[in-house]
Scaffold this active site. Structure first.
Site, mmCIF file in Angstrom:
data_model
loop_
_atom_site.group_PDB
_atom_site.id
_atom_site.type_symbol
_atom_site.label_atom_id
_atom_site.label_comp_id
_atom_site.label_asym_id
_atom_site.label_seq_id
_atom_site.Cartn_x
_atom_site.Cartn_y
_atom_site.Cartn_z
ATOM 1 N N ASP A 75 -24.488 -23.346 -86.719
ATOM 2 C CA ASP A 75 -24.012 -21.964 -86.822
ATOM 3 C C ASP A 75 -23.276 -21.612 -85.526
ATOM 4 O O ASP A 75 -23.826 -21.816 -84.434
ATOM 5 C CB ASP A 75 -25.214 -21.028 -87.047
ATOM 6 C CG ASP A 75 -24.763 -19.635 -87.453
ATOM 7 O OD1 ASP A 75 -23.895 -19.048 -86.762
ATOM 8 O OD2 ASP A 75 -25.263 -19.130 -88.468
ATOM 9 N N GLN B 274 -11.584 -22.753 -88.528
ATOM 10 C CA GLN B 274 -11.490 -22.081 -89.828
ATOM 11 C C GLN B 274 -12.761 -21.306 -90.169
ATOM 12 O O GLN B 274 -12.740 -20.439 -91.039
ATOM 13 C CB GLN B 274 -11.245 -23.114 -90.956
ATOM 14 C CG GLN B 274 -10.069 -24.033 -90.716
ATOM 15 C CD GLN B 274 -8.748 -23.296 -90.695
ATOM 16 O OE1 GLN B 274 -8.466 -22.480 -91.564
ATOM 17 N NE2 GLN B 274 -7.923 -23.578 -89.694
ATOM 18 N N VAL C 177 -8.635 -14.018 -105.688
ATOM 19 C CA VAL C 177 -8.405 -13.613 -107.078
ATOM 20 C C VAL C 177 -8.013 -14.804 -107.958
ATOM 21 O O VAL C 177 -8.398 -14.855 -109.132
ATOM 22 C CB VAL C 177 -7.356 -12.471 -107.145
ATOM 23 C CG1 VAL C 177 -5.986 -12.926 -106.689
ATOM 24 C CG2 VAL C 177 -7.273 -11.861 -108.533
ATOM 25 N N ARG D 292 0.958 -9.237 -103.666
ATOM 26 C CA ARG D 292 0.508 -10.196 -102.656
ATOM 27 C C ARG D 292 1.489 -11.347 -102.536
ATOM 28 O O ARG D 292 2.299 -11.609 -103.423
ATOM 29 C CB ARG D 292 -0.867 -10.778 -103.051
ATOM 30 C CG ARG D 292 -1.997 -9.781 -103.036
ATOM 31 C CD ARG D 292 -2.396 -9.424 -101.610
ATOM 32 N NE ARG D 292 -3.509 -8.483 -101.569
ATOM 33 C CZ ARG D 292 -3.363 -7.154 -101.617
ATOM 34 N NH1 ARG D 292 -2.175 -6.606 -101.696
ATOM 35 N NH2 ARG D 292 -4.429 -6.370 -101.570
ATOM 36 N N TYR E 184 -12.867 -6.765 -90.070
ATOM 37 C CA TYR E 184 -12.429 -8.171 -90.171
ATOM 38 C C TYR E 184 -11.086 -8.369 -89.474
ATOM 39 O O TYR E 184 -10.913 -9.307 -88.688
ATOM 40 C CB TYR E 184 -12.347 -8.540 -91.658
ATOM 41 C CG TYR E 184 -11.660 -9.855 -91.964
ATOM 42 C CD1 TYR E 184 -12.270 -11.079 -91.686
ATOM 43 C CD2 TYR E 184 -10.398 -9.868 -92.575
ATOM 44 C CE1 TYR E 184 -11.632 -12.280 -91.991
ATOM 45 C CE2 TYR E 184 -9.767 -11.060 -92.888
ATOM 46 C CZ TYR E 184 -10.385 -12.265 -92.594
ATOM 47 O OH TYR E 184 -9.752 -13.440 -92.906
ATOM 48 N N THR F 134 -21.047 -20.384 -96.885
ATOM 49 C CA THR F 134 -20.244 -20.300 -98.126
ATOM 50 C C THR F 134 -19.646 -21.664 -98.476
ATOM 51 O O THR F 134 -19.183 -21.860 -99.577
ATOM 52 C CB THR F 134 -19.090 -19.271 -97.999
ATOM 53 O OG1 THR F 134 -18.268 -19.629 -96.880
ATOM 54 C CG2 THR F 134 -19.609 -17.858 -97.807
ATOM 55 N N GLN G 127 -16.751 -15.317 -90.848
ATOM 56 C CA GLN G 127 -17.140 -14.306 -91.822
ATOM 57 C C GLN G 127 -15.794 -13.861 -92.379
ATOM 58 O O GLN G 127 -15.021 -13.187 -91.697
ATOM 59 C CB GLN G 127 -17.901 -13.187 -91.106
ATOM 60 C CG GLN G 127 -18.520 -12.132 -91.989
ATOM 61 C CD GLN G 127 -17.574 -11.475 -92.949
ATOM 62 O OE1 GLN G 127 -17.605 -11.773 -94.167
ATOM 63 N NE2 GLN G 127 -16.706 -10.616 -92.476
ATOM 64 N N ARG H 174 -9.012 -0.192 -105.910
ATOM 65 C CA ARG H 174 -10.215 -0.510 -105.150
ATOM 66 C C ARG H 174 -10.026 -0.031 -103.727
ATOM 67 O O ARG H 174 -9.099 -0.458 -103.048
ATOM 68 C CB ARG H 174 -10.437 -2.017 -105.167
ATOM 69 C CG ARG H 174 -11.835 -2.406 -105.548
ATOM 70 C CD ARG H 174 -12.012 -3.877 -105.746
ATOM 71 N NE ARG H 174 -11.292 -4.729 -104.823
ATOM 72 C CZ ARG H 174 -11.587 -6.009 -104.599
ATOM 73 N NH1 ARG H 174 -12.602 -6.550 -105.223
ATOM 74 N NH2 ARG H 174 -10.866 -6.745 -103.787
ATOM 75 N N GLY I 138 -9.727 0.477 -100.007
ATOM 76 C CA GLY I 138 -9.570 -0.506 -98.922
ATOM 77 C C GLY I 138 -8.588 -1.613 -99.254
ATOM 78 O O GLY I 138 -8.137 -2.322 -98.360
HETATM 79 N N1 NAD Z 1 -8.585 -17.657 -98.191
HETATM 80 C C1 NAD Z 1 -7.634 -16.836 -97.734
HETATM 81 O O1 NAD Z 1 -6.807 -16.319 -98.495
HETATM 82 C C2 NAD Z 1 -7.538 -16.557 -96.245
HETATM 83 C C3 NAD Z 1 -6.523 -15.708 -95.794
HETATM 84 C C4 NAD Z 1 -6.407 -15.447 -94.419
HETATM 85 C C5 NAD Z 1 -7.288 -16.047 -93.535
HETATM 86 N N2 NAD Z 1 -8.284 -16.847 -93.997
HETATM 87 C C6 NAD Z 1 -9.206 -17.460 -93.007
HETATM 88 O O2 NAD Z 1 -9.235 -18.854 -93.249
HETATM 89 C C7 NAD Z 1 -10.506 -19.373 -92.866
HETATM 90 C C8 NAD Z 1 -11.088 -20.223 -93.991
HETATM 91 O O3 NAD Z 1 -11.296 -19.388 -95.113
HETATM 92 P P1 NAD Z 1 -11.672 -19.955 -96.564
HETATM 93 O O4 NAD Z 1 -10.911 -19.164 -97.547
HETATM 94 O O5 NAD Z 1 -11.581 -21.441 -96.566
HETATM 95 O O6 NAD Z 1 -13.193 -19.476 -96.657
HETATM 96 P P2 NAD Z 1 -14.535 -20.317 -96.887
HETATM 97 O O7 NAD Z 1 -15.630 -19.320 -97.013
HETATM 98 O O8 NAD Z 1 -14.356 -21.304 -97.992
HETATM 99 O O9 NAD Z 1 -14.663 -21.118 -95.516
HETATM 100 C C9 NAD Z 1 -15.317 -20.611 -94.384
HETATM 101 C C10 NAD Z 1 -16.295 -21.679 -93.900
HETATM 102 O O10 NAD Z 1 -16.905 -21.228 -92.695
HETATM 103 C C11 NAD Z 1 -18.299 -21.507 -92.753
HETATM 104 N N3 NAD Z 1 -18.984 -20.545 -91.898
HETATM 105 C C12 NAD Z 1 -19.110 -19.203 -92.098
HETATM 106 N N4 NAD Z 1 -19.837 -18.640 -91.122
HETATM 107 C C13 NAD Z 1 -20.170 -19.644 -90.256
HETATM 108 C C14 NAD Z 1 -20.914 -19.698 -89.045
HETATM 109 N N5 NAD Z 1 -21.499 -18.599 -88.536
HETATM 110 N N6 NAD Z 1 -21.069 -20.888 -88.434
HETATM 111 C C15 NAD Z 1 -20.501 -22.007 -88.947
HETATM 112 N N7 NAD Z 1 -19.793 -22.027 -90.095
HETATM 113 C C16 NAD Z 1 -19.623 -20.849 -90.741
HETATM 114 C C17 NAD Z 1 -18.659 -21.372 -94.222
HETATM 115 O O11 NAD Z 1 -19.839 -22.071 -94.587
HETATM 116 C C18 NAD Z 1 -17.419 -21.948 -94.896
HETATM 117 O O12 NAD Z 1 -17.534 -23.344 -95.131
HETATM 118 C C19 NAD Z 1 -11.345 -18.175 -92.467
HETATM 119 O O13 NAD Z 1 -11.300 -18.056 -91.056
HETATM 120 C C20 NAD Z 1 -10.642 -16.998 -93.105
HETATM 121 O O14 NAD Z 1 -10.875 -15.803 -92.412
HETATM 122 C C21 NAD Z 1 -8.429 -17.121 -95.326
#
Ligand code: NAD
Length: 312
Positions: free
Chosen positions: A53, A75, A187, A216, A144, A37, A78, A273, A275
């Site tokens: 990965d 960070q 959102v 939120r 999750y 992503t 999934q 929605r 969940g």
């Molecule tokens: N955005 C939010 O509001 C939020 C809230 C709570 C927690 N988080 C956590 O923060 C972290 C970052 O989230 P984000 O919003 O920046 O999402 P994002 O999707 O922008 O970042 C996730 C990154 O992880 C990489 N990735 C995914 N699967 C992978 C794998 N198997 N191997 C290597 N890289 C992989 C993706 O390519 C991406 O760059 C995540 O752990 C998420 O669960 C985010």
């Protein structure tokens, strides 16, 4: 030089902000990301990217062996609740087993500390009233949330067994520049893209269609990056929420974002929605003590608008 920081998910939304902040603070930085992503474009050109990965232990070990981080900010994930409901095995494979591959490599190559992106939103479940502090009961009702909580426990275990230091940061709803609008979460990014395209914004009901939508706690990504950097030097508690404590309905968010971007807000109303939590608000007391006052929504949305403006 502060040390060597490896940011997994560094090509993603939050990870790329952590990298920017770390570079400013004088860390030597690298990213590990499979670009599922995330995007290379989110990274400064001179930051090394291990295109790996997490599910491939040899590749994870090779990256950690090569970069030899003193600290890892984990960070990569999934990160979609609904994907986790449809594909719990995939979620666990990345978030638990992939994370364990990283911890094994960290332990093996002498990393001192791991910082983990956990989730206040999903782990505390419904927060009917008030704000969830770090001692609130956990209610991991989605795969999750369960995989994130399981990994929190693994961090405890690696600390007890092998002395690998850790910090768990439980984020609220994060928003800001570079957030990906092509999902069903995020959102602020989705509404921003729709406002720019002149499309209406859908308020999914909290209870009944036409209400103000779910509540939120929206936290600016710069504050999340700052929390990670402070954690990297071990200056904050082992478990900390990263939120603002302010509650915002989806309708308020839509109206405030539209006003900040100077676009008309045409609203549509959908059913609840399945969940979706009706209300999620985090207690920011601990992070306020460690980091100072977080940006409020008005200031954070203005930062986002300025960034959008600078891009055009
Ligand atoms: N955005 C939010 O509001 C939020 C809230 C709570 C927690 N988080 C956590 O923060 C972290 C970052 O989230 P984000 O919003 O920046 O999402 P994002 O999707 O922008 O970042 C996730 C990154 O992880 C990489 N990735 C995914 N699967 C992978 C794998 N198997 N191997 C290597 N890289 C992989 C993706 O390519 C991406 O760059 C995540 O752990 C998420 O669960 C985010």
């Amino acid at each position: 030089m502060m040390g060597r920081l490896l940011v997994t998910g560094g090509a993603g939304f939050i990870g790329s902000h952590i990298i920017d902040t770390a570079l400013e603070a004088g860390w030597e930085v690298a990213a590990l990301d499979n670009l599922s992503t995330g995007s290379r474009d989110n990274l400064p050109g001179d930051v090394p990217l291990y295109e790996v990965d997490l599910r491939h232990p040899e590749a994870v070990h090779a990256a950690v062996a090569d970069f030899r981080p003193t600290v890892i900010s984990h960070q990569a994930a999934q990160a979609s609740v609904s994907v986790s409901v449809r594909q719990p095995v995939l979620d666990a494979d990345i978030n638990i087993l992939g994370g364990l591959n990283l911890l094994m490599a960290a332990h093996h190559y002498g990393t001192e500390r791991v910082i983990f992106a956990s989730t206040g939103g999903a782990i505390y479940g419904e927060v009917d009233a008030g704000r969830a502090d770090e001692s609130a009961p956990v209610r991991p009702y989605s795969p999750y949330a369960t995989s994130k909580l399981a990994f929190e426990y693994y961090l405890q275990t690696f600390y007890q067994q092998w002395g690998l230091e850790f910090t768990v940061l439980r984020y609220a709803n994060v928003y800001g520049p570079r957030q990906n609008p092509h999902g069903e979460a995020g959102v602020v990014a989705i509404f921003t893209a729709r406002l720019q395209a002149g499309l209406p914004l859908q308020i999914n009901a909290r209870e009944e269609p036409g209400d103000d939508g779910c509540v939120r706690d929206y936290v600016y990504v710069g504050d999340v990056a700052r929390a990670n950097l402070r954690a990297a030097t071990g200056q904050i508690p082992r478990l900390m929420n990263v939120g603002t404590g302010a509650e915002t309905t989806t309708r308020q968010l839509a109206q405030q974002l539209a006003a900040t971007l100077g676009r008309p807000a045409e609203l549509e109303f959908g059913p609840h929605r399945s969940g979706d939590l009706k209300r999620s608000v985090l207690d920011p007391g601990m992070s306020r003590a460690a980091l100072g006052e977080p940006l409020d929504l008005t200031a954070g949305l203005q930062h986002l608008a300025n960034w959008l403006e600078a891009r055009t």
